[in-house]
Design an enzyme around this catalytic site. Structure first.
Site, PDB file in Angstrom:
ATOM      1  N   LYS A  66      14.134  54.547 -45.567  1.00 23.52           N
ATOM      2  CA  LYS A  66      15.388  53.781 -45.597  1.00 23.52           C
ATOM      3  C   LYS A  66      15.669  53.307 -47.013  1.00 23.52           C
ATOM      4  O   LYS A  66      14.747  53.148 -47.817  1.00 23.52           O
ATOM      5  CB  LYS A  66      15.251  52.544 -44.690  1.00 23.52           C
ATOM      6  CG  LYS A  66      15.306  52.823 -43.198  1.00 23.52           C
ATOM      7  CD  LYS A  66      15.213  51.512 -42.426  1.00 23.52           C
ATOM      8  CE  LYS A  66      15.258  51.750 -40.927  1.00 23.52           C
ATOM      9  NZ  LYS A  66      16.539  52.289 -40.433  1.00 23.52           N
ATOM     10  N   ARG A  78      13.548  56.188 -30.233  1.00 23.86           N
ATOM     11  CA  ARG A  78      13.707  57.033 -29.036  1.00 23.86           C
ATOM     12  C   ARG A  78      12.435  57.825 -28.750  1.00 23.86           C
ATOM     13  O   ARG A  78      12.170  58.169 -27.596  1.00 23.86           O
ATOM     14  CB  ARG A  78      14.927  57.946 -29.219  1.00 23.86           C
ATOM     15  CG  ARG A  78      14.860  58.852 -30.403  1.00 23.86           C
ATOM     16  CD  ARG A  78      16.233  59.392 -30.803  1.00 23.86           C
ATOM     17  NE  ARG A  78      17.032  58.410 -31.542  1.00 23.86           N
ATOM     18  CZ  ARG A  78      18.276  58.630 -31.965  1.00 23.86           C
ATOM     19  NH1 ARG A  78      18.877  59.778 -31.724  1.00 23.86           N
ATOM     20  NH2 ARG A  78      18.932  57.706 -32.630  1.00 23.86           N
TER      21      ARG A  78
HETATM   22  N1  BES Z   1      15.665  50.556 -36.186  1.00 22.83           N
HETATM   23  C1  BES Z   1      16.724  51.432 -36.540  1.00 22.83           C
HETATM   24  C2  BES Z   1      18.087  50.976 -36.012  1.00 22.83           C
HETATM   25  C3  BES Z   1      18.619  49.697 -36.591  1.00 22.83           C
HETATM   26  C4  BES Z   1      19.438  49.723 -37.704  1.00 22.83           C
HETATM   27  C5  BES Z   1      18.327  48.508 -36.003  1.00 22.83           C
HETATM   28  C6  BES Z   1      19.943  48.562 -38.220  1.00 22.83           C
HETATM   29  C7  BES Z   1      18.828  47.325 -36.518  1.00 22.83           C
HETATM   30  C8  BES Z   1      19.643  47.352 -37.623  1.00 22.83           C
HETATM   31  C9  BES Z   1      16.472  52.822 -35.977  1.00 22.83           C
HETATM   32  O1  BES Z   1      15.145  53.195 -35.868  1.00 22.83           O
HETATM   33  C10 BES Z   1      17.116  53.804 -36.902  1.00 22.83           C
HETATM   34  O2  BES Z   1      16.762  53.820 -38.045  1.00 22.83           O
HETATM   35  N2  BES Z   1      18.076  54.550 -36.409  1.00 22.83           N
HETATM   36  C11 BES Z   1      18.794  55.490 -37.193  1.00 22.83           C
HETATM   37  C12 BES Z   1      19.066  56.698 -36.357  1.00 22.83           C
HETATM   38  C13 BES Z   1      19.675  57.846 -37.119  1.00 22.83           C
HETATM   39  C14 BES Z   1      18.652  58.428 -38.058  1.00 22.83           C
HETATM   40  C15 BES Z   1      20.142  58.888 -36.133  1.00 22.83           C
HETATM   41  C16 BES Z   1      20.111  54.842 -37.627  1.00 22.83           C
HETATM   42  O3  BES Z   1      20.713  54.118 -36.828  1.00 22.83           O
HETATM   43  O4  BES Z   1      20.500  55.025 -38.768  1.00 22.83           O
HETATM   44 ZN    ZN Z   2      14.347  54.020 -37.682  1.00 17.35          ZN
END
Ligand code: BES
Ligand code: ZN
Ligand code: ZN
Length: 492
Positions: A271, A345
Protein backbone atom coordinates in the site's frame (compact mmCIF):
# COMPACT_ATOMS: atom_id res chain seq x y z
CA UNK A 1 -18.04 3.89 37.36
CA UNK A 2 -20.81 2.87 39.73
CA UNK A 3 -24.34 3.03 38.30
CA UNK A 4 -27.33 3.25 40.63
CA UNK A 5 -31.06 3.61 40.01
CA UNK A 6 -33.31 5.71 42.24
CA UNK A 7 -36.84 6.98 42.11
CA UNK A 8 -38.20 10.46 42.69
CA UNK A 9 -37.67 13.88 41.16
CA UNK A 10 -34.31 14.95 39.78
CA UNK A 11 -34.21 18.04 42.02
CA UNK A 12 -34.28 15.80 45.09
CA UNK A 13 -30.87 14.40 44.23
CA UNK A 14 -28.03 15.97 46.18
CA UNK A 15 -24.29 15.79 45.72
CA UNK A 16 -24.41 15.04 42.00
CA UNK A 17 -24.72 17.28 38.96
CA UNK A 18 -28.37 17.13 37.89
CA UNK A 19 -28.80 16.90 34.15
CA UNK A 20 -31.89 18.37 32.49
CA UNK A 21 -32.83 18.12 28.83
CA UNK A 22 -33.94 21.17 26.86
CA UNK A 23 -36.00 20.96 23.69
CA UNK A 24 -35.16 23.24 20.80
CA UNK A 25 -37.81 25.80 19.95
CA UNK A 26 -39.76 25.41 23.21
CA UNK A 27 -40.19 28.50 25.37
CA UNK A 28 -40.01 26.75 28.74
CA UNK A 29 -38.46 23.70 30.33
CA UNK A 30 -41.51 23.18 32.48
CA UNK A 31 -43.19 20.80 30.08
CA UNK A 32 -40.38 18.28 30.51
CA UNK A 33 -39.60 19.29 34.10
CA UNK A 34 -42.74 20.35 35.96
CA UNK A 35 -41.09 19.65 39.30
CA UNK A 36 -38.19 21.98 38.60
CA UNK A 37 -40.62 24.68 37.51
CA UNK A 38 -40.10 28.32 36.59
CA UNK A 39 -36.79 28.57 38.36
CA UNK A 40 -35.14 26.23 35.87
CA UNK A 41 -36.72 27.95 32.88
CA UNK A 42 -35.49 31.33 34.06
CA UNK A 43 -32.02 29.95 34.58
CA UNK A 44 -31.96 28.46 31.08
CA UNK A 45 -33.30 31.64 29.49
CA UNK A 46 -30.80 33.77 31.36
CA UNK A 47 -27.98 31.61 30.00
CA UNK A 48 -29.38 31.77 26.44
CA UNK A 49 -29.99 28.00 26.21
CA UNK A 50 -31.51 27.15 22.80
CA UNK A 51 -31.80 23.40 23.15
CA UNK A 52 -29.82 22.54 20.02
CA UNK A 53 -28.59 18.92 20.01
CA UNK A 54 -25.69 18.43 22.43
CA UNK A 55 -25.51 22.10 23.43
CA UNK A 56 -24.47 22.36 27.09
CA UNK A 57 -24.79 24.87 29.93
CA UNK A 58 -23.47 24.15 33.43
CA UNK A 59 -25.25 26.54 35.77
CA UNK A 60 -25.57 27.14 39.53
CA UNK A 61 -29.06 26.65 40.94
CA UNK A 62 -29.31 27.41 44.64
CA UNK A 63 -26.50 25.46 46.27
CA UNK A 64 -26.33 22.87 43.49
CA UNK A 65 -25.07 22.70 39.92
CA UNK A 66 -27.32 21.75 37.07
CA UNK A 67 -26.30 20.84 33.56
CA UNK A 68 -28.71 21.60 30.78
CA UNK A 69 -28.13 19.57 27.61
CA UNK A 70 -29.91 20.21 24.32
CA UNK A 71 -32.13 17.42 23.02
CA UNK A 72 -32.95 19.07 19.69
CA UNK A 73 -36.44 19.51 18.31
CA UNK A 74 -39.28 17.56 19.90
CA UNK A 75 -40.27 16.18 16.50
CA UNK A 76 -36.77 14.84 15.92
CA UNK A 77 -36.38 13.02 19.22
CA UNK A 78 -35.10 9.45 18.90
CA UNK A 79 -33.39 6.86 21.02
CA UNK A 80 -30.11 7.92 19.44
CA UNK A 81 -30.62 11.51 20.60
CA UNK A 82 -31.02 10.04 24.05
CA UNK A 83 -27.68 8.18 23.81
CA UNK A 84 -26.06 11.40 22.65
CA UNK A 85 -27.72 13.35 25.48
CA UNK A 86 -26.29 10.97 28.08
CA UNK A 87 -22.86 10.94 26.43
CA UNK A 88 -22.64 14.72 26.18
CA UNK A 89 -23.75 15.07 29.79
CA UNK A 90 -21.19 12.60 31.13
CA UNK A 91 -18.33 14.03 29.08
CA UNK A 92 -19.15 17.58 30.08
CA UNK A 93 -19.37 16.73 33.76
CA UNK A 94 -16.02 14.93 33.59
CA UNK A 95 -14.34 17.75 31.67
CA UNK A 96 -15.46 20.23 34.33
CA UNK A 97 -13.84 18.14 37.02
CA UNK A 98 -16.98 16.77 38.71
CA UNK A 99 -17.27 13.08 39.52
CA UNK A 100 -20.96 12.35 39.88
CA UNK A 101 -24.03 13.01 37.74
CA UNK A 102 -27.75 12.27 37.88
CA UNK A 103 -29.60 11.55 34.64
CA UNK A 104 -33.36 11.24 34.25
CA UNK A 105 -35.11 8.14 32.92
CA UNK A 106 -37.06 10.17 30.37
CA UNK A 107 -40.45 8.73 29.56
CA UNK A 108 -40.99 9.73 25.96
CA UNK A 109 -42.73 7.32 23.67
CA UNK A 110 -40.10 7.52 20.92
CA UNK A 111 -37.41 6.41 23.40
CA UNK A 112 -39.16 3.08 24.02
CA UNK A 113 -39.80 1.31 27.33
CA UNK A 114 -38.23 2.30 30.65
CA UNK A 115 -35.85 -0.60 30.21
CA UNK A 116 -34.81 0.61 26.77
CA UNK A 117 -34.35 4.17 28.04
CA UNK A 118 -32.10 3.01 30.85
CA UNK A 119 -30.09 0.85 28.43
CA UNK A 120 -29.65 3.77 26.01
CA UNK A 121 -28.57 6.16 28.77
CA UNK A 122 -25.98 3.73 30.11
CA UNK A 123 -24.64 2.90 26.64
CA UNK A 124 -24.44 6.59 25.77
CA UNK A 125 -22.68 7.60 28.98
CA UNK A 126 -20.23 4.71 29.10
CA UNK A 127 -19.34 4.81 25.42
CA UNK A 128 -19.07 8.59 25.49
CA UNK A 129 -16.60 8.43 28.38
CA UNK A 130 -14.47 5.80 26.63
CA UNK A 131 -10.89 6.76 25.85
CA UNK A 132 -7.78 4.89 24.84
CA UNK A 133 -5.18 6.26 27.23
CA UNK A 134 -3.26 3.23 28.42
CA UNK A 135 -0.18 4.07 26.34
CA UNK A 136 0.42 7.63 27.51
CA UNK A 137 0.99 9.56 30.69
CA UNK A 138 -2.01 11.55 31.83
CA UNK A 139 -1.11 15.17 32.62
CA UNK A 140 -1.45 16.10 36.32
CA UNK A 141 -4.46 18.39 35.86
CA UNK A 142 -6.33 15.61 34.03
CA UNK A 143 -5.58 12.82 36.50
CA UNK A 144 -8.51 13.37 38.85
CA UNK A 145 -10.99 13.80 36.05
CA UNK A 146 -13.15 10.73 36.08
CA UNK A 147 -16.79 9.93 36.74
CA UNK A 148 -17.25 7.73 39.80
CA UNK A 149 -21.00 7.60 39.94
CA UNK A 150 -23.93 7.75 37.55
CA UNK A 151 -27.37 8.01 39.13
CA UNK A 152 -30.40 7.14 37.03
CA UNK A 153 -33.50 8.77 38.35
CA UNK A 154 -36.85 7.18 37.53
CA UNK A 155 -39.95 9.20 38.35
CA UNK A 156 -42.06 6.31 39.62
CA UNK A 157 -40.84 3.73 42.17
CA UNK A 158 -42.56 1.11 39.99
CA UNK A 159 -40.08 1.81 37.18
CA UNK A 160 -36.94 1.05 39.19
CA UNK A 161 -36.87 -2.69 38.54
CA UNK A 162 -37.23 -2.28 34.76
CA UNK A 163 -34.64 0.48 34.76
CA UNK A 164 -32.22 -1.81 36.59
CA UNK A 165 -32.64 -4.45 33.89
CA UNK A 166 -31.89 -1.87 31.23
CA UNK A 167 -28.84 -0.70 33.17
CA UNK A 168 -27.48 -4.23 33.28
CA UNK A 169 -27.96 -4.77 29.54
CA UNK A 170 -26.41 -1.38 28.79
CA UNK A 171 -23.39 -2.10 30.99
CA UNK A 172 -22.73 -5.50 29.41
CA UNK A 173 -22.98 -4.08 25.89
CA UNK A 174 -20.86 -1.01 26.65
CA UNK A 175 -18.24 -3.25 28.26
CA UNK A 176 -18.07 -5.39 25.10
CA UNK A 177 -17.87 -2.37 22.79
CA UNK A 178 -15.09 -0.89 24.95
CA UNK A 179 -13.13 -4.14 24.76
CA UNK A 180 -13.50 -4.13 20.98
CA UNK A 181 -12.37 -0.50 20.78
CA UNK A 182 -9.31 -1.29 22.91
CA UNK A 183 -8.34 -4.15 20.60
CA UNK A 184 -8.75 -2.00 17.49
CA UNK A 185 -7.06 1.12 18.87
CA UNK A 186 -4.17 -1.02 20.06
CA UNK A 187 -1.24 -0.82 17.63
CA UNK A 188 -0.27 -3.89 15.64
CA UNK A 189 2.94 -4.48 17.60
CA UNK A 190 0.83 -4.90 20.74
CA UNK A 191 -2.30 -6.51 19.28
CA UNK A 192 -0.91 -9.46 17.34
CA UNK A 193 -2.87 -12.53 16.22
CA UNK A 194 -1.55 -14.28 19.34
CA UNK A 195 -2.95 -11.51 21.55
CA UNK A 196 -6.36 -11.89 19.91
CA UNK A 197 -6.20 -15.63 20.50
CA UNK A 198 -5.38 -15.05 24.16
CA UNK A 199 -8.28 -12.62 24.44
CA UNK A 200 -10.57 -15.32 23.01
CA UNK A 201 -9.20 -17.80 25.59
CA UNK A 202 -9.89 -15.27 28.34
CA UNK A 203 -13.49 -14.77 27.13
CA UNK A 204 -13.99 -18.53 26.93
CA UNK A 205 -12.68 -19.03 30.46
CA UNK A 206 -14.71 -16.18 31.98
CA UNK A 207 -17.97 -17.18 30.30
CA UNK A 208 -17.60 -20.96 29.98
CA UNK A 209 -17.45 -21.10 26.20
CA UNK A 210 -15.71 -23.69 24.14
CA UNK A 211 -12.62 -22.27 22.47
CA UNK A 212 -10.63 -23.86 19.66
CA UNK A 213 -7.55 -22.17 18.27
CA UNK A 214 -5.72 -23.41 15.21
CA UNK A 215 -2.27 -21.85 14.91
CA UNK A 216 -0.35 -21.46 11.62
CA UNK A 217 1.34 -24.89 11.58
CA UNK A 218 -2.00 -26.59 12.12
CA UNK A 219 -3.69 -24.50 9.43
CA UNK A 220 -1.02 -25.55 6.94
CA UNK A 221 -1.56 -29.22 7.76
CA UNK A 222 -5.34 -28.97 7.58
CA UNK A 223 -5.47 -27.20 4.22
CA UNK A 224 -6.61 -23.71 5.23
CA UNK A 225 -4.97 -22.36 2.08
CA UNK A 226 -6.70 -18.97 2.14
CA UNK A 227 -5.43 -17.82 5.52
CA UNK A 228 -2.10 -19.62 5.09
CA UNK A 229 -1.42 -17.75 1.82
CA UNK A 230 -1.86 -14.42 3.59
CA UNK A 231 -0.06 -15.46 6.78
CA UNK A 232 3.05 -16.97 5.20
CA UNK A 233 4.76 -13.58 4.88
CA UNK A 234 4.50 -12.74 8.56
CA UNK A 235 6.74 -13.41 11.57
CA UNK A 236 3.66 -13.63 13.79
CA UNK A 237 1.90 -16.99 13.53
CA UNK A 238 -1.68 -16.80 12.25
CA UNK A 239 -4.44 -17.82 14.66
CA UNK A 240 -7.78 -19.22 13.55
CA UNK A 241 -10.14 -18.66 16.48
CA UNK A 242 -13.40 -20.52 17.10
CA UNK A 243 -15.57 -19.57 20.08
CA UNK A 244 -18.67 -21.67 20.68
CA UNK A 245 -21.42 -20.40 22.97
CA UNK A 246 -23.92 -23.25 23.32
CA UNK A 247 -26.73 -22.76 25.85
CA UNK A 248 -29.14 -25.64 26.53
CA UNK A 249 -31.94 -25.97 23.93
CA UNK A 250 -30.90 -23.07 21.68
CA UNK A 251 -33.66 -21.57 19.54
CA UNK A 252 -31.35 -21.09 16.54
CA UNK A 253 -27.68 -21.18 15.60
CA UNK A 254 -25.76 -18.13 14.40
CA UNK A 255 -22.27 -18.22 12.91
CA UNK A 256 -20.36 -14.93 13.04
CA UNK A 257 -17.19 -14.66 10.96
CA UNK A 258 -14.65 -11.84 11.31
CA UNK A 259 -11.72 -10.60 9.25
CA UNK A 260 -8.78 -10.30 11.63
CA UNK A 261 -5.88 -8.71 9.75
CA UNK A 262 -3.91 -7.16 12.62
CA UNK A 263 -2.00 -5.10 10.08
CA UNK A 264 -2.59 -4.83 6.35
CA UNK A 265 0.49 -3.56 4.53
CA UNK A 266 -0.97 -4.85 1.28
CA UNK A 267 1.72 -7.54 1.11
CA UNK A 268 3.92 -7.59 -2.01
CA UNK A 269 1.33 -5.27 -3.61
CA UNK A 270 2.40 -2.80 -0.93
CA UNK A 271 0.00 0.00 0.00
CA UNK A 272 1.07 3.65 -0.34
CA UNK A 273 2.52 5.29 2.81
CA UNK A 274 -0.30 7.78 3.38
CA UNK A 275 -2.48 6.64 6.28
CA UNK A 276 -1.01 3.15 6.21
CA UNK A 277 -0.86 3.32 10.02
CA UNK A 278 -4.64 3.11 10.04
CA UNK A 279 -4.45 -0.44 8.74
CA UNK A 280 -4.21 -1.65 12.34
CA UNK A 281 -8.00 -1.46 12.24
CA UNK A 282 -8.20 -4.18 9.59
CA UNK A 283 -9.04 -6.62 12.41
CA UNK A 284 -12.24 -4.77 13.36
CA UNK A 285 -14.45 -7.62 12.12
CA UNK A 286 -12.66 -10.20 14.27
CA UNK A 287 -12.72 -7.90 17.31
CA UNK A 288 -16.47 -7.34 16.88
CA UNK A 289 -17.02 -11.09 16.78
CA UNK A 290 -15.10 -11.59 20.05
CA UNK A 291 -16.96 -8.73 21.77
CA UNK A 292 -20.34 -9.97 20.58
CA UNK A 293 -19.67 -13.43 21.97
CA UNK A 294 -18.64 -12.01 25.32
CA UNK A 295 -21.83 -9.93 25.60
CA UNK A 296 -24.14 -12.64 24.24
CA UNK A 297 -22.86 -15.14 26.79
CA UNK A 298 -23.14 -12.64 29.66
CA UNK A 299 -26.69 -11.76 28.64
CA UNK A 300 -27.45 -15.49 28.29
CA UNK A 301 -29.03 -15.20 24.84
CA UNK A 302 -30.98 -18.37 23.99
CA UNK A 303 -29.06 -19.06 20.78
CA UNK A 304 -26.02 -21.05 19.92
CA UNK A 305 -23.47 -18.60 18.59
CA UNK A 306 -20.26 -19.64 16.88
CA UNK A 307 -17.64 -16.92 16.57
CA UNK A 308 -14.97 -17.53 13.93
CA UNK A 309 -12.08 -15.10 13.55
CA UNK A 310 -9.25 -15.48 11.04
CA UNK A 311 -6.32 -13.54 12.47
CA UNK A 312 -3.02 -12.79 10.76
CA UNK A 313 -0.89 -9.95 9.45
CA UNK A 314 -0.57 -9.22 5.74
CA UNK A 315 3.17 -8.58 5.25
CA UNK A 316 5.64 -8.46 2.37
CA UNK A 317 8.71 -10.64 2.90
CA UNK A 318 10.80 -13.36 1.33
CA UNK A 319 8.19 -15.90 2.29
CA UNK A 320 5.14 -13.82 1.32
CA UNK A 321 2.79 -14.92 -1.43
CA UNK A 322 3.32 -13.17 -4.76
CA UNK A 323 0.99 -11.79 -7.42
CA UNK A 324 -0.06 -14.65 -9.67
CA UNK A 325 0.35 -17.37 -7.03
CA UNK A 326 -2.44 -19.92 -6.94
CA UNK A 327 -3.63 -21.24 -3.59
CA UNK A 328 -6.07 -23.95 -2.63
CA UNK A 329 -8.66 -22.87 -0.05
CA UNK A 330 -10.18 -25.09 2.62
CA UNK A 331 -13.24 -25.61 0.39
CA UNK A 332 -11.02 -27.10 -2.32
CA UNK A 333 -11.58 -24.17 -4.68
CA UNK A 334 -8.39 -22.67 -6.10
CA UNK A 335 -7.70 -18.93 -6.24
CA UNK A 336 -5.31 -16.96 -8.43
CA UNK A 337 -3.99 -14.19 -6.16
CA UNK A 338 -3.67 -11.31 -8.61
CA UNK A 339 -3.38 -8.70 -5.87
CA UNK A 340 -1.98 -9.58 -2.45
CA UNK A 341 -3.82 -6.58 -0.98
CA UNK A 342 -7.18 -8.28 -1.55
CA UNK A 343 -6.35 -10.58 1.38
CA UNK A 344 -9.50 -10.24 3.48
CA UNK A 345 -11.56 -12.36 1.11
CA UNK A 346 -8.88 -15.06 1.19
CA UNK A 347 -8.97 -15.47 4.96
CA UNK A 348 -12.77 -15.17 5.06
CA UNK A 349 -13.20 -17.89 2.43
CA UNK A 350 -11.80 -20.38 4.95
CA UNK A 351 -14.00 -18.96 7.76
CA UNK A 352 -17.17 -19.32 5.70
CA UNK A 353 -16.32 -22.84 4.62
CA UNK A 354 -15.43 -23.82 8.18
CA UNK A 355 -18.79 -22.45 9.45
CA UNK A 356 -20.67 -25.10 7.46
CA UNK A 357 -19.81 -27.85 9.96
CA UNK A 358 -22.01 -26.15 12.58
CA UNK A 359 -25.06 -26.10 10.26
CA UNK A 360 -25.93 -22.53 11.26
CA UNK A 361 -29.37 -21.10 10.53
CA UNK A 362 -27.76 -17.74 9.88
CA UNK A 363 -24.18 -16.85 8.95
CA UNK A 364 -22.96 -13.26 9.03
CA UNK A 365 -19.46 -12.08 8.24
CA UNK A 366 -18.00 -8.71 9.18
CA UNK A 367 -14.98 -7.31 7.41
CA UNK A 368 -13.13 -4.10 6.65
CA UNK A 369 -13.06 -5.54 3.18
CA UNK A 370 -12.90 -2.83 0.52
CA UNK A 371 -11.75 0.74 0.03
CA UNK A 372 -14.59 0.94 -2.49
CA UNK A 373 -17.09 0.69 0.39
CA UNK A 374 -15.46 3.72 2.06
CA UNK A 375 -15.93 5.62 -1.20
CA UNK A 376 -19.52 4.48 -1.74
CA UNK A 377 -20.99 4.80 1.77
CA UNK A 378 -18.45 6.68 3.89
CA UNK A 379 -18.74 6.55 7.66
CA UNK A 380 -22.50 6.51 8.10
CA UNK A 381 -23.54 3.17 6.62
CA UNK A 382 -22.30 -0.41 6.73
CA UNK A 383 -22.45 -2.14 3.34
CA UNK A 384 -24.91 -5.05 3.48
CA UNK A 385 -25.00 -7.80 0.88
CA UNK A 386 -27.27 -10.83 1.04
CA UNK A 387 -29.77 -12.66 -1.11
CA UNK A 388 -32.06 -13.24 1.87
CA UNK A 389 -34.61 -10.39 1.88
CA UNK A 390 -36.00 -11.32 5.28
CA UNK A 391 -32.53 -11.30 6.84
CA UNK A 392 -31.75 -8.00 5.11
CA UNK A 393 -34.87 -6.48 6.63
CA UNK A 394 -34.02 -7.75 10.10
CA UNK A 395 -30.44 -6.46 9.95
CA UNK A 396 -31.66 -3.15 8.59
CA UNK A 397 -34.15 -2.71 11.44
CA UNK A 398 -31.53 -3.62 14.03
CA UNK A 399 -29.29 -1.02 12.39
CA UNK A 400 -31.93 1.68 12.65
CA UNK A 401 -32.50 0.95 16.33
CA UNK A 402 -28.80 0.95 17.24
CA UNK A 403 -27.78 3.70 14.81
CA UNK A 404 -25.32 1.21 13.32
CA UNK A 405 -27.16 1.64 10.08
CA UNK A 406 -26.70 -0.52 7.01
CA UNK A 407 -27.29 0.09 3.32
CA UNK A 408 -27.90 -2.79 0.98
CA UNK A 409 -26.01 -3.28 -2.25
CA UNK A 410 -27.06 -5.83 -4.89
CA UNK A 411 -25.55 -9.28 -5.05
CA UNK A 412 -26.80 -10.04 -8.53
CA UNK A 413 -25.29 -13.00 -10.33
CA UNK A 414 -24.29 -10.81 -13.26
CA UNK A 415 -21.46 -9.49 -11.04
CA UNK A 416 -20.07 -13.01 -10.58
CA UNK A 417 -18.12 -13.77 -13.77
CA UNK A 418 -15.65 -10.93 -13.05
CA UNK A 419 -14.14 -13.13 -10.34
CA UNK A 420 -13.41 -16.12 -12.64
CA UNK A 421 -9.79 -16.92 -13.43
CA UNK A 422 -8.34 -18.44 -16.60
CA UNK A 423 -6.10 -20.84 -14.70
CA UNK A 424 -7.86 -21.32 -11.32
CA UNK A 425 -11.45 -21.51 -10.08
CA UNK A 426 -11.41 -17.88 -8.97
CA UNK A 427 -9.28 -14.75 -9.09
CA UNK A 428 -9.16 -12.52 -6.02
CA UNK A 429 -9.60 -9.20 -7.89
CA UNK A 430 -11.43 -8.17 -11.05
CA UNK A 431 -9.50 -6.70 -13.94
CA UNK A 432 -11.67 -3.57 -14.15
CA UNK A 433 -11.99 -2.43 -10.54
CA UNK A 434 -15.71 -1.82 -11.09
CA UNK A 435 -18.14 -2.44 -8.21
CA UNK A 436 -15.32 -3.39 -5.85
CA UNK A 437 -17.52 -3.91 -2.81
CA UNK A 438 -20.01 -6.12 -4.63
CA UNK A 439 -17.48 -8.22 -6.52
CA UNK A 440 -15.66 -8.88 -3.22
CA UNK A 441 -18.97 -10.17 -1.83
CA UNK A 442 -19.48 -12.31 -4.94
CA UNK A 443 -16.09 -13.86 -4.25
CA UNK A 444 -17.17 -14.68 -0.67
CA UNK A 445 -20.47 -16.08 -1.91
CA UNK A 446 -18.52 -18.82 -3.71
CA UNK A 447 -17.73 -20.26 -0.27
CA UNK A 448 -21.26 -20.19 1.14
CA UNK A 449 -22.75 -23.07 -0.84
CA UNK A 450 -24.66 -25.17 1.69
CA UNK A 451 -25.12 -22.37 4.23
CA UNK A 452 -28.83 -21.70 4.89
CA UNK A 453 -28.76 -17.92 5.01
CA UNK A 454 -25.77 -15.64 4.69
CA UNK A 455 -25.14 -11.91 4.90
CA UNK A 456 -21.92 -9.98 4.37
CA UNK A 457 -21.25 -6.70 6.18
CA UNK A 458 -18.50 -4.45 4.78
CA UNK A 459 -17.44 -2.22 7.69
CA UNK A 460 -14.41 -0.60 6.02
CA UNK A 461 -15.97 2.88 6.20
CA UNK A 462 -17.64 2.59 9.60
CA UNK A 463 -15.12 0.80 11.83
CA UNK A 464 -12.91 3.86 12.29
CA UNK A 465 -13.76 7.54 12.63
CA UNK A 466 -11.61 10.64 12.42
CA UNK A 467 -14.47 12.80 13.71
CA UNK A 468 -15.46 12.88 17.35
CA UNK A 469 -19.14 12.07 17.93
CA UNK A 470 -20.92 12.24 21.30
CA UNK A 471 -20.64 8.55 22.12
CA UNK A 472 -18.02 7.63 19.53
CA UNK A 473 -14.71 9.33 20.31
CA UNK A 474 -12.17 9.52 17.48
CA UNK A 475 -10.59 6.18 16.55
CA UNK A 476 -12.14 2.74 16.81
CA UNK A 477 -15.95 2.73 16.70
CA UNK A 478 -16.58 -0.84 17.82
CA UNK A 479 -19.11 -1.15 15.01
CA UNK A 480 -21.07 -4.38 14.70
CA UNK A 481 -21.36 -5.38 18.34
CA UNK A 482 -24.53 -3.41 19.11
CA UNK A 483 -25.95 -4.26 15.69
CA UNK A 484 -25.48 -8.01 16.03
CA UNK A 485 -26.67 -8.12 19.62
CA UNK A 486 -29.81 -6.18 18.72
CA UNK A 487 -30.41 -8.50 15.76
CA UNK A 488 -30.15 -11.60 17.93
CA UNK A 489 -32.01 -10.17 20.92
CA UNK A 490 -34.98 -9.36 18.69
CA UNK A 491 -34.76 -12.52 16.59
CA UNK A 492 -38.12 -14.09 17.42
N1 BES B 1 -8.21 -3.66 4.27
C1 BES B 1 -8.39 -3.23 2.93
C2 BES B 1 -9.68 -2.44 2.71
C3 BES B 1 -9.76 -1.11 3.42
C4 BES B 1 -9.35 0.04 2.77
C5 BES B 1 -10.28 -1.04 4.67
C6 BES B 1 -9.45 1.25 3.40
C7 BES B 1 -10.38 0.18 5.32
C8 BES B 1 -9.97 1.33 4.68
C9 BES B 1 -8.43 -4.42 1.99
O1 BES B 1 -7.68 -5.52 2.37
C10 BES B 1 -7.90 -3.98 0.67
O2 BES B 1 -6.78 -3.54 0.63
N2 BES B 1 -8.71 -4.03 -0.36
C11 BES B 1 -8.33 -3.60 -1.66
C12 BES B 1 -8.94 -4.53 -2.66
C13 BES B 1 -8.48 -4.28 -4.07
C14 BES B 1 -7.03 -4.68 -4.21
C15 BES B 1 -9.34 -5.09 -5.01
C16 BES B 1 -8.87 -2.18 -1.86
O3 BES B 1 -9.99 -1.90 -1.41
O4 BES B 1 -8.16 -1.36 -2.42
ZN1 ZN C 1 -5.63 -5.39 1.76
ZN1 ZN D 1 -7.38 -5.71 4.46
Amino acid sequence: MRIVVRSGALNQVHGAIRVYGALEGEQTLEKLWPAAGRELTQLAQGAGVRGAPNETALLPLGKAWVLIVGLGKAKELSVDRLRQFAATAARTVRARGHTSLALPVLKEKVFGTVEQVAQAVVEGARLGLYRYDKLKQIPKHEQGKRIDELILVAEQPGDVASAKHGVHTGEVIAEAVSLVRDLINGPSNLVTPTVLANEARRIAKDHKLKCTILPFEQLKKLGFGGIVGVAQGSQHPAQFIVLDYAPARPKATFALCGKGITFDTGGINLKPAAKMEQMKYDMSGAAAVLGTLQAAATLKLPYRIIGIAACTENMPSGTAQKPGDVLKTLSGKTVEVLNTDAEGRLVLSDCLHYAKRFKPDVTIDLATLTGACVVALGGEAVGLMTKDDRLAQRISQAGDRTQERVWRLPLWDEYGPAMKSDIADLRNVTNTGEAGTITAAKFLEEFTEGLTSWAHLDIAGTAWTERDKPYVPKGAVGIGVRLLLELMRSWN
